[in-house]
Design a protein around this motif. Sequence first.
Motif, short mmCIF file in Angstrom:
data_model
loop_
_atom_site.label_atom_id
_atom_site.label_comp_id
_atom_site.label_asym_id
_atom_site.label_seq_id
_atom_site.Cartn_x
_atom_site.Cartn_y
_atom_site.Cartn_z
N SER A 131 0.80 -1.23 0.00
CA SER A 131 0.00 0.00 0.00
C SER A 131 0.83 1.28 0.00
O SER A 131 0.32 2.33 -0.36
N SER A 132 2.07 1.23 0.46
CA SER A 132 2.85 2.46 0.60
C SER A 132 4.29 2.21 0.17
O SER A 132 4.72 1.05 0.06
N GLY A 133 5.02 3.29 -0.02
CA GLY A 133 6.44 3.16 -0.37
C GLY A 133 7.21 2.47 0.74
O GLY A 133 8.11 1.66 0.48
N SER A 134 6.86 2.80 1.98
CA SER A 134 7.54 2.15 3.11
C SER A 134 7.33 0.64 3.06
O SER A 134 8.27 -0.14 3.24
N GLU A 135 6.09 0.25 2.82
CA GLU A 135 5.80 -1.19 2.74
C GLU A 135 6.51 -1.84 1.55
O GLU A 135 6.94 -2.99 1.64
N ALA A 176 19.51 9.08 2.86
CA ALA A 176 18.54 8.45 1.95
C ALA A 176 17.19 8.41 2.64
O ALA A 176 17.11 8.45 3.87
N TYR A 177 16.11 8.34 1.85
CA TYR A 177 14.78 8.14 2.44
C TYR A 177 14.14 6.92 1.82
O TYR A 177 13.91 6.88 0.60
N HIS A 178 13.86 5.92 2.66
CA HIS A 178 13.21 4.71 2.16
C HIS A 178 11.93 4.39 2.94
O HIS A 178 11.43 3.28 2.86
N GLY A 179 11.44 5.36 3.72
CA GLY A 179 10.17 5.15 4.39
C GLY A 179 10.23 5.37 5.87
O GLY A 179 11.27 5.73 6.44
N SER A 224 16.57 -0.40 -6.80
CA SER A 224 16.31 0.99 -7.15
C SER A 224 15.00 1.42 -6.49
O SER A 224 13.94 0.85 -6.79
N ASP A 225 15.09 2.37 -5.57
CA ASP A 225 13.88 2.87 -4.92
C ASP A 225 13.32 4.01 -5.76
O ASP A 225 13.76 5.14 -5.68
N GLU A 226 12.33 3.65 -6.57
CA GLU A 226 11.76 4.59 -7.55
C GLU A 226 10.45 5.18 -7.04
O GLU A 226 9.59 5.56 -7.84
N VAL A 227 10.29 5.24 -5.73
CA VAL A 227 9.02 5.73 -5.17
C VAL A 227 8.73 7.15 -5.66
O VAL A 227 7.58 7.47 -5.98
N ILE A 228 9.73 7.99 -5.76
CA ILE A 228 9.53 9.33 -6.32
C ILE A 228 9.86 9.35 -7.81
O ILE A 228 9.13 9.94 -8.62
N CYS A 229 10.95 8.73 -8.21
CA CYS A 229 11.46 8.90 -9.59
C CYS A 229 10.67 8.08 -10.61
O CYS A 229 10.72 8.40 -11.80
N ALA A 281 5.81 3.57 -5.82
CA ALA A 281 4.57 3.95 -5.13
C ALA A 281 4.05 5.24 -5.76
O ALA A 281 3.98 5.32 -6.99
N LYS A 282 3.75 6.23 -4.97
CA LYS A 282 3.36 7.59 -5.37
C LYS A 282 2.78 7.72 -6.79
O LYS A 282 1.58 7.63 -6.99
N GLY A 283 3.64 7.92 -7.78
CA GLY A 283 3.17 8.17 -9.15
C GLY A 283 2.43 6.98 -9.77
O GLY A 283 1.77 7.14 -10.79
N1 PLP Z 1 11.00 5.70 -0.72
C1 PLP Z 1 11.15 6.94 -1.18
C2 PLP Z 1 12.24 7.22 -2.18
C3 PLP Z 1 10.30 7.97 -0.79
O1 PLP Z 1 10.48 9.22 -1.23
C4 PLP Z 1 9.26 7.66 0.12
C5 PLP Z 1 8.32 8.70 0.57
O2 PLP Z 1 8.52 9.88 0.35
C6 PLP Z 1 9.15 6.34 0.59
C7 PLP Z 1 10.02 5.39 0.14
C8 PLP Z 1 8.09 5.98 1.56
O3 PLP Z 1 6.84 6.01 0.96
P1 PLP Z 1 5.52 6.11 1.85
O4 PLP Z 1 5.51 7.47 2.48
O5 PLP Z 1 4.40 5.92 0.85
O6 PLP Z 1 5.56 5.02 2.85
#
Ligand code: PLP
Length: 444
Positions: free
Chosen positions: A118-122, A152-155, A258-263, A287-289
């Motif tokens: 459901s989310s980028g973190s997940e 880095a941000y991965h959730g 590759s964490d493409e949650v934003i890209c 996620a996101k997009g």
């Molecule tokens: N990975 C990246 C690169 C993010 O930018 C984010 C959120 O900004 C996440 C993971 C986490 O996503 P979420 O907030 O949907 O859990």
Amino acid sequence: MRNHDITELRRQDVAHHLPAQANYRLIADMGGSRIITRAEGSTIWDGDGNAILDGMAGLWCVDVGYGRKELAEVAYEQMLELPYYNSFFRTATVPAIALAAKVAGLLGGELQHIFFNSSGSEANDTVFRLVRHYWTLKGRPERRIFISRHNAYHGSTVAGASLGGMAAMHAQGGLPIPGIEHVMQPYAFNEGFGEEAEAFAARAADAVEARILAVGPDNVAAFIGEPVQGAGGVIVPPPGYWPRVEAICRKYGILLVSDEVICGFGRLGRWFGFQHFGYTPDIVAMAKGLSSGYLPISATAVSREIVETLRASDRDFVHGYTYSGHPVSAAVALRNLEIIEREKLVDRVAHDIGPHFARAVASLDDHPLVGETRTCGLLGAIEIVAEKGTNRRFGGAEGAAGPVVRDACIAGGLMVRAIRDSIVMCPPFVITHAEVDRMVAIIR
Ligand code: PLP
């Protein structure tokens, strides 16, 4: 348009609501949050009737812009037909399968299997558990260590925040969990100021190899990175960084994530950031997009080789969520991707609005308080400095000017984010040329 009692809502916000990622004392002192009541295109409105240009596409996600009736209609139809079903009972739903096929087609190559969350973190929690399970199945259970970057941000979940390199997040809750190593980030303005780009790219990538050697290559499971670090401050790696990191991963047989949650889904002018930077990951988090934020959904794509390893086992992969592959979210995501294709929005980012955004943001380079501007597709950052020609911030390394500029922008009708002393931008793909010009004028 519905009428709301904003004064009462703000009172209840303080009385009962704990917003995500917020300073609760500040919100209480403010007498409640700013309440966003509606949106259209690239503009949001607050309860006091102020129109604010959304320079952040919500939280880096509303790529197709607000007010897409067909996304509401597809959700409505899917809810009536089948609002929910899961994949725990050897079952699947039509939208989940269709979306998996669609995303696999966009990814191409070996990335042909999709796990939904459901989310980028997940999505990154799935990465964490899947990678360790994979190496165990391969008979290499000692391969447990993840290498990530500082900042880095991965959730925000325990695994996501641990994989991430945010010191402030680690400080709350005793993170990171064991088995995660953080190395230098490819942040030239900070860590390689004045250094030649090629040399800095090599130095930053070689930090990955140095850490692999320090912990023992046989103990390393995977390297994870965002193509461009978003929440870290839109950190665009110098040319050569990613191919060198990829070569290092291959040399030691380490999985590349590759964490493409934003890209992902066009933000950098290609469907995926790894295509922009020219590397081939084994796993991709998205996620996101994927749904432009209209409903929560995320995805973790894995290579054929990983799937073959999972299929060679008679054990279940005991991981998954009640809402994995949620049919309504999946139906909306599928239509969202169709909109991006139909309106050629990835091309628009690459060849039209992206270059215009790059020129507009670069026009701030002459400002006496701007130390650097950088853009990549429709991501941008402006570094505020105390002394032109240096990277010296107001108030020390953490900076003090970012929040001041951000608040002035919001008061002036533009939503941007301050990350330390960088002002970061991530507008919807549908933002107009005139709106981009207005963004830059307000920031100036
Ligand atoms: N990975 C990246 C690169 C993010 O930018 C984010 C959120 O900004 C996440 C993971 C986490 O996503 P979420 O907030 O949907 O859990």
